[in-house]
Each structure stands twice: as C-alpha cells, then as structure tokens.
Design a protein around this motif. Structure first.
Motif, PDB file in Angstrom:
ATOM      1  N   ILE A  64     167.418  40.453  32.630  1.00 54.56           N
ATOM      2  CA  ILE A  64     165.959  40.389  32.491  1.00 54.56           C
ATOM      3  C   ILE A  64     165.481  38.939  32.659  1.00 54.56           C
ATOM      4  CG2 ILE A  64     164.038  40.638  30.867  1.00 54.56           C
ATOM      5  CD1 ILE A  64     165.528  43.035  29.669  1.00 54.56           C
ATOM      6  N   GLU A  65     166.151  38.012  31.995  1.00 56.48           N
ATOM      7  CA  GLU A  65     165.773  36.604  32.115  1.00 56.48           C
ATOM      8  C   GLU A  65     165.972  36.099  33.551  1.00 56.48           C
ATOM      9  OE1 GLU A  65     168.222  34.739  29.214  1.00 56.48           O
ATOM     10  OE2 GLU A  65     167.000  35.370  27.515  1.00 56.48           O
ATOM     11  N   GLY A  66     167.056  36.548  34.196  1.00 49.80           N
ATOM     12  CA  GLY A  66     167.305  36.142  35.574  1.00 49.80           C
ATOM     13  C   GLY A  66     166.245  36.660  36.525  1.00 49.80           C
ATOM     14  N   CYS A  67     165.863  37.928  36.361  1.00 52.45           N
ATOM     15  CA  CYS A  67     164.828  38.506  37.223  1.00 52.45           C
ATOM     16  C   CYS A  67     163.482  37.828  36.996  1.00 52.45           C
ATOM     17  CB  CYS A  67     164.710  40.011  36.969  1.00 52.45           C
ATOM     18  SG  CYS A  67     166.101  40.984  37.588  1.00 52.45           S
ATOM     19  N   LEU A  68     163.181  37.508  35.735  1.00 54.56           N
ATOM     20  CA  LEU A  68     161.922  36.821  35.428  1.00 54.56           C
ATOM     21  C   LEU A  68     161.900  35.424  36.054  1.00 54.56           C
ATOM     22  CD1 LEU A  68     159.222  36.746  33.958  1.00 54.56           C
ATOM     23  CD2 LEU A  68     160.433  35.986  31.907  1.00 54.56           C
ATOM     24  N   THR A  69     163.012  34.714  35.945  1.00 51.48           N
ATOM     25  CA  THR A  69     163.087  33.380  36.550  1.00 51.48           C
ATOM     26  C   THR A  69     162.996  33.466  38.068  1.00 51.48           C
ATOM     27  OG1 THR A  69     164.560  32.761  34.726  1.00 51.48           O
ATOM     28  CG2 THR A  69     164.391  31.222  36.560  1.00 51.48           C
ATOM     29  N   ALA A 109     167.828  30.957  38.064  1.00 51.17           N
ATOM     30  CA  ALA A 109     167.729  32.367  38.447  1.00 51.17           C
ATOM     31  C   ALA A 109     169.093  32.938  38.849  1.00 51.17           C
ATOM     32  CB  ALA A 109     166.702  32.540  39.565  1.00 51.17           C
ATOM     33  N   LEU A 162     162.476  43.345  38.133  1.00 52.31           N
ATOM     34  CA  LEU A 162     162.190  43.051  36.732  1.00 52.31           C
ATOM     35  C   LEU A 162     161.916  44.328  35.943  1.00 52.31           C
ATOM     36  CD1 LEU A 162     161.739  40.945  34.543  1.00 52.31           C
ATOM     37  CD2 LEU A 162     159.375  40.699  35.339  1.00 52.31           C
ATOM     38  N   LEU A 165     170.099  41.599  28.798  1.00 48.11           N
ATOM     39  CA  LEU A 165     169.095  40.584  28.476  1.00 48.11           C
ATOM     40  C   LEU A 165     169.154  39.420  29.457  1.00 48.11           C
ATOM     41  CD1 LEU A 165     169.403  40.543  24.566  1.00 48.11           C
ATOM     42  CD2 LEU A 165     167.582  41.573  25.952  1.00 48.11           C
ATOM     43  N   LEU A 166     170.367  39.024  29.860  1.00 47.95           N
ATOM     44  CA  LEU A 166     170.504  37.953  30.843  1.00 47.95           C
ATOM     45  C   LEU A 166     169.927  38.362  32.189  1.00 47.95           C
ATOM     46  CD1 LEU A 166     174.083  36.647  29.985  1.00 47.95           C
ATOM     47  CD2 LEU A 166     171.951  35.350  29.779  1.00 47.95           C
ATOM     48  N   CYS A 171     164.189  45.695  32.738  1.00 49.64           N
ATOM     49  CA  CYS A 171     163.597  46.002  31.430  1.00 49.64           C
ATOM     50  C   CYS A 171     163.850  47.451  31.030  1.00 49.64           C
ATOM     51  CB  CYS A 171     162.103  45.706  31.446  1.00 49.64           C
ATOM     52  SG  CYS A 171     161.684  43.957  31.608  1.00 49.64           S
ATOM     53  N   LEU A 229     171.575  32.811  35.757  1.00 48.85           N
ATOM     54  CA  LEU A 229     171.363  33.848  34.743  1.00 48.85           C
ATOM     55  C   LEU A 229     171.812  35.220  35.247  1.00 48.85           C
ATOM     56  CD1 LEU A 229     167.866  32.709  33.429  1.00 48.85           C
ATOM     57  CD2 LEU A 229     169.972  32.830  32.072  1.00 48.85           C
TER      58      LEU A 229
END
Length: 288
Positions: A35-40, A11, A68, A32-33, A72, A14
C-alpha cells in the motif's frame, strides 16, 4: 529515474520489500508495504505530471489508481477478487510507455485512443468488484481492444522484419500483445474464471506472457538508462524469450487437458526462462 529525486526510489524499494515480506510469510507487513509503495508510486507519477501535464502522463497517473485500490482491498478480500485491478495497472503502465516510445508510428489518434482505452479498463476493473459477471466481461473486451490496437498500430510489425536488436524487440512485443489478447478473450468469453484452468490462463497470460515479454523486449533499451551500464543486445537473448513463450504454450495446453505432464513441463520451462534471462542480461552487461 526520470524524476531525478531521491525520494522517488522509495516506491520500488517499498514494493520490493513488500514482495519479499510476503514470500517470507509476513503477510500483513507485506500488504501494508505494498500500500505504501503504491501510494509513493502515485506521488511519483503526480510529480511527473506536474512537470509535464500531458495526456500520456495522465494515463500513467491513472494506472496507479487500480494498483492502490487493489492493495488496499487486499486487506479484506482475496486476490481473485482484485485480479482485474492488478491487471489494469500493468496493462495501462505498459501501454502508456509504448505509446510514449512509439508516438510517430502509432499515429495522431494514438493518445486519444489510449485515453479512451485506459478509462474503459479502469471503469471495467472497478465495476467487476460490484457486478462481477458484467464487469469482468467488460474488462475482457477492453483488454482485447487494447491488444488489437497495439498489434495493429505499434511499430513492432515492421521491426520484426528487420534484424538484430530490432527483430528481437519486435518479436517480443508482438508475442506479448498476443498473450494479452488471449487473456482478454478468456475474460470476455468466460467472465469470472469458473475454474482453476481459466484462472491460470488469465494470470499467466498477462503477468508472464505480456508483462515479462515486455521486460525482455525493453531490457537492452531501458536497463542502461536506469543502471548506468550498457546492456548490448546479443543473439543469446532469444533463448529466454523462446523458453518463456514455449513454456506458456505448454502450460495453456496443460490447462485445456486438465493439467498433467504438459502443464508441469510448461511451469518448469517458464521458471527456467526467467533464470536464463537474468543470466543472459548479467553476462551481456559484464562482457560490455
């Protein structure tokens, strides 16, 4: 660190890589990174909530929702539009941490108040996307209420009357809450920031005046647990803290006067405060 699972470090990794990509000019990759960091990050908090299904942890899980959503939406809208979502994430994360660290001093009603304020902040920040004029003012009211609650009930008011680390910690907390109140007042009175001055104030009051002041306040307490190295309090830590808030005051005065020299000086002083904080923390850790 609390989860003690290796994958959880993805987290911050990313999110950090996303920030560096944005600085380097790789805008799409950075988004995009993030988004992936917030999701993790949301998955980390969900794992913590499964281990300890408490209201305080639920609020921390809730804080990842606006983060998140903002990440997005940034693919299709500008930062100006998602600013309440970004600030809701930061405010909720810090308020939940303070409630966890100071449960005894905040009283028995602290957790229900936090849950209510957290719900109001997220709803208002989300509402600002659909009804900007109403949503931003509601967000300002919720932000101001959060700042007032922390100023009134947190142990910082008693700590600032002591000495050493406790006084430093209390002063940094109170100053941060004051800046959060300033931002809430600007949102409440002005609604959608109508000019560069109001936008500048709400951005820096929350992310620097509130966020960075909280980092400075908790550095001697939290950094050792994360880094595994002692970071003892030293009187020199007052220097970056004082520079941070003095620079912000000059910056706001400059905004009121239409930018000019006070705004430029304040901008430079806030940068110097961050550099001084990094240098002071490194010096303290090495000396320890």
């Amino acid at each position: 660190q609390a989860l003690r699972q290796t994958w959880a470090y993805l987290a911050p990794a990313l999110l950090a890589c996303g920030g560096l990509a944005l600085v380097a000019g790789a805008h799409m990759l950075g988004q995009l990174l993030l988004i992936e960091g917030c999701l993790t990050f949301a998955l980390v908090y969900l794992a913590l909530w499964r281990r300890a299904p408490l209201p305080l942890v639920a609020v921390q899980v809730l804080s990842t929702v606006p983060a998140l959503l903002a990440a997005c939406l940034w693919l299709s809208v500008d930062v100006f539009t998602i600013l309440p979502l970004l600030q809701a994430f930061l405010i909720l994360t810090i308020a939940a941490e303070r409630a966890e660290l100071a449960q005894l001093s905040l009283g028995a009603r602290a957790v229900p108040r936090l849950v209510g304020l957290a719900s109001a902040l997220v709803l208002a920040a989300s509402g600002s996307l659909l009804w900007p004029a109403i949503g931003t003012r509601a967000f300002g009211l919720a932000t101001l209420a959060t700042a007032a609650w922390l100023l009134r009930d947190d142990v910082a008011r008693r700590m600032v009357r002591t000495e050493g680390l406790r006084r430093y910690n209390g002063a940094a907390l109170l100053a941060g809450y004051a800046w959060l109140g300033v931002a809430g007042l600007v949102w409440l009175v002005g609604g959608v920031p109508g000019g560069d001055a109001a936008y500048d104030v709400v951005v820096h009051a929350v992310f620097l005046g509130f966020g960075v002041s909280m980092i400075m306040a908790h550095a001697p307490l939290i950094f050792p647990a994360v880094l595994g190295r002692p970071l003892p309090y030293r009187p020199a830590m007052w220097v970056p803290l004082g520079l941070l808030h003095a620079g912000l005051v000059l910056r706001v005065v400059g905004d009121i006067l239409g930018r000019g020299l006070p705004w430029q000086i304040g901008s430079v002083v806030t940068v110097l405060s961050l550099l001084a904080f990094a240098a002071t923390a490194a010096f303290s850790a090495v000396r320890a």
